[in-house]
Design a protein around this motif. Structure first.
Motif, PDB file in Angstrom:
ATOM      1  N   TRP A   1       0.836  -1.199   0.000  1.00 26.18           N
ATOM      2  CA  TRP A   1       0.000   0.000   0.000  1.00 26.18           C
ATOM      3  C   TRP A   1       0.871   1.250   0.000  1.00 26.18           C
TER       4      TRP A   1
ATOM      5  N   HIS B   1       0.093   1.535  -5.877  1.00 27.25           N
ATOM      6  CA  HIS B   1       0.232   0.303  -5.114  1.00 27.25           C
ATOM      7  C   HIS B   1       0.963  -0.730  -5.972  1.00 27.25           C
TER       8      HIS B   1
ATOM      9  N   HIS C   1      -3.729   4.871  -7.326  1.00 30.24           N
ATOM     10  CA  HIS C   1      -4.800   4.955  -6.330  1.00 30.24           C
ATOM     11  C   HIS C   1      -5.916   5.828  -6.908  1.00 30.24           C
TER      12      HIS C   1
ATOM     13  N   ILE D   1      -2.361  -8.013   2.491  1.00 29.69           N
ATOM     14  CA  ILE D   1      -2.229  -6.560   2.522  1.00 29.69           C
ATOM     15  C   ILE D   1      -1.951  -6.128   3.957  1.00 29.69           C
TER      16      ILE D   1
ATOM     17  N   ARG E   1      -2.914  -3.014   5.255  1.00 23.40           N
ATOM     18  CA  ARG E   1      -3.917  -2.083   5.761  1.00 23.40           C
ATOM     19  C   ARG E   1      -5.282  -2.760   5.827  1.00 23.40           C
TER      20      ARG E   1
END
Length: 399
Positions: free
Chosen positions: A7, A12, A31, A56, A58
């Motif tokens: 991220w 990304h 993004h 991931i 986040r």
């Protein structure tokens, strides 16, 4: 296929590996809506070769929502663990965004069965969580601003900081605005203070004489040019604090509205002394995905209510669990502390913990963990809490 996403704010990096750990593709997406559409196409193409598991760092955001909406499972890689995970592949600890994407993908391949999966939440839960967390952030800002306001008052007029219990209350803000310096309150007597309290709608327990005694018992304030300059700063803080108070009240109304629309609201509002705001905080962080918590201890560990044991050879210690959802811990422990004033069962568990030598925060966490077992059962059954069906509480009452 195992997909790792590193991220970043503007773009990304993505890496996909097969079950053998071989890199099958790389990509970088922006993004943006176009970038999210491109990611969906990549995931759909890789899904043709088998099930896709996404790793991931986040746990939230529109990118995470888009992946879950597409039906792909996500495992959460703890950010604090990435530094150690990189050393699996580079002893020197080299770091790059494409390299981190590969590390996340390969960790999802080798350790995905041990990592926590992100489950999709209902629209009602996401809406409730957004307003609850926004209110929490504003309350934190108000606490910080209140500390600044109190420090400023202590520096030039200590009496104004102690006359009322909280400097962020409406009556305290009105007093500081009406009497911003010691000179302004030089001729303030009991009759005049009583008149001010009546006009401001004061509803506290202290009389005008008691409040005036507090004001006069404090150290003498600063007068002159310095006091006027500090008063300008205090007025600015008062305006910002009042704006925060209004915004928090607006969010309180929004929380009550969204809580009323949630199908699990009755489970949490039926708990003793939960209140609407605290019930909404618990529900927002707990969520509504039954598959995410197969047993009560899963919630307790996520909320930091279970301790962590370190054992090696003859050494063994039990420590506080720092890695957790701190919002969930605060919500559940706040409820547990309040519940002991309304539930004899909760009060008994708290007393037993105190008798064993636990301090107040530890005893509250023990009580909170006991409540989690009760709430989990009600939540799984979609049934509000009923003390008559709570076996331990019934036995205690009979005894």
């Amino acid at each position: 296929m195992f997909v790792g996403i590193d991220w970043a704010k503007e773009s990304h990096d993505i890496c996909v590996v097969d079950p053998a750990g071989k890199i099958r593709g790389r990509a970088t997406i922006a993004h943006s809506q176009e970038g999210f559409d491109e990611l969906a196409k990549h995931l759909g193409r890789w899904a043709e070769q088998g099930e896709v598991l996404v790793g991931i760092e986040r746990p939230e955001g529109r990118l995470v929502d888009r992946i879950l909406e597409a039906g792909h499972p996500i495992v959460l890689i703890p950010t604090f663990a990435m530094k150690d995970l990189r050393r699996r592949y580079a002893v020197g600890g080299a770091k790059s965004d494409p390299g981190d994407a590969y590390v996340i993908a390969d960790v999802a391949r080798t350790d995905g069965h041990r990592l926590r999966r992100l489950e999709p939440l209902s629209e009602e839960t996401r809406a409730l969580r957004s307003v609850v967390r926004a209110r929490g952030d504003l309350v934190d800002q108000r606490v910080a601003l209140g500390n600044q306001l109190r420090a400023c008052l202590d520096a030039y007029w200590p009496g104004a900081a102690v006359i009322f219990a909280g400097v962020c209350s409406e009556i305290a803000l009105a007093f500081v605005e009406r009497y911003p310096t010691p000179d302004a309150a030089a001729h303030l007597g009991e009759v005049r203070l009583a008149s001010f309290l009546k006009k401001a709608g004061y509803s506290g327990r202290r009389s005008a004489a008691e409040l005036l005694e507090r004001l006069r018992a404090a150290p003498e304030g600063v007068v002159g040019v310095e006091a006027e300059a500090r008063a300008d700063a205090v007025r600015s803080m008062v305006r910002v604090t009042r704006s925060l108070n209004r915004s928090i009240k607006d969010l309180d109304r929004a929380i009550a509205a969204h809580l009323g629309e949630h199908p699990d609201a009755e489970v949490f509002t039926s708990l003793p002394r939960s209140g609407r705001i605290n019930a909404a905080q618990m529900l927002a962080e707990w969520g509504d995905c039954r598959e995410a918590y197969p047993e009560p201890d899963a919630v307790s560990m996520l909320g930091g209510l279970c301790p962590v044991t370190h054992a090696s050879g003859k050494h063994r210690d039990v420590a506080f669990r720092w890695a957790c959802n701190k919002r969930l811990r605060e919500a559940i422990t706040t409820f547990a502390d309040n519940s002991r004033h309304a539930s004899p069962w909760a009060a008994d568990i708290y007393r037993q913990a105190i008798a064993r030598g636990c301090d107040h925060p530890h005893a509250v966490r023990i009580l909170a963990r006991a409540w989690v077992r009760v709430i989990w059962r009600c939540w799984q059954d979609r049934r509000p809490y009923d003390p008559a069906l709570h076996g331990a509480a019934v036995l205690l009452e009979a005894a």
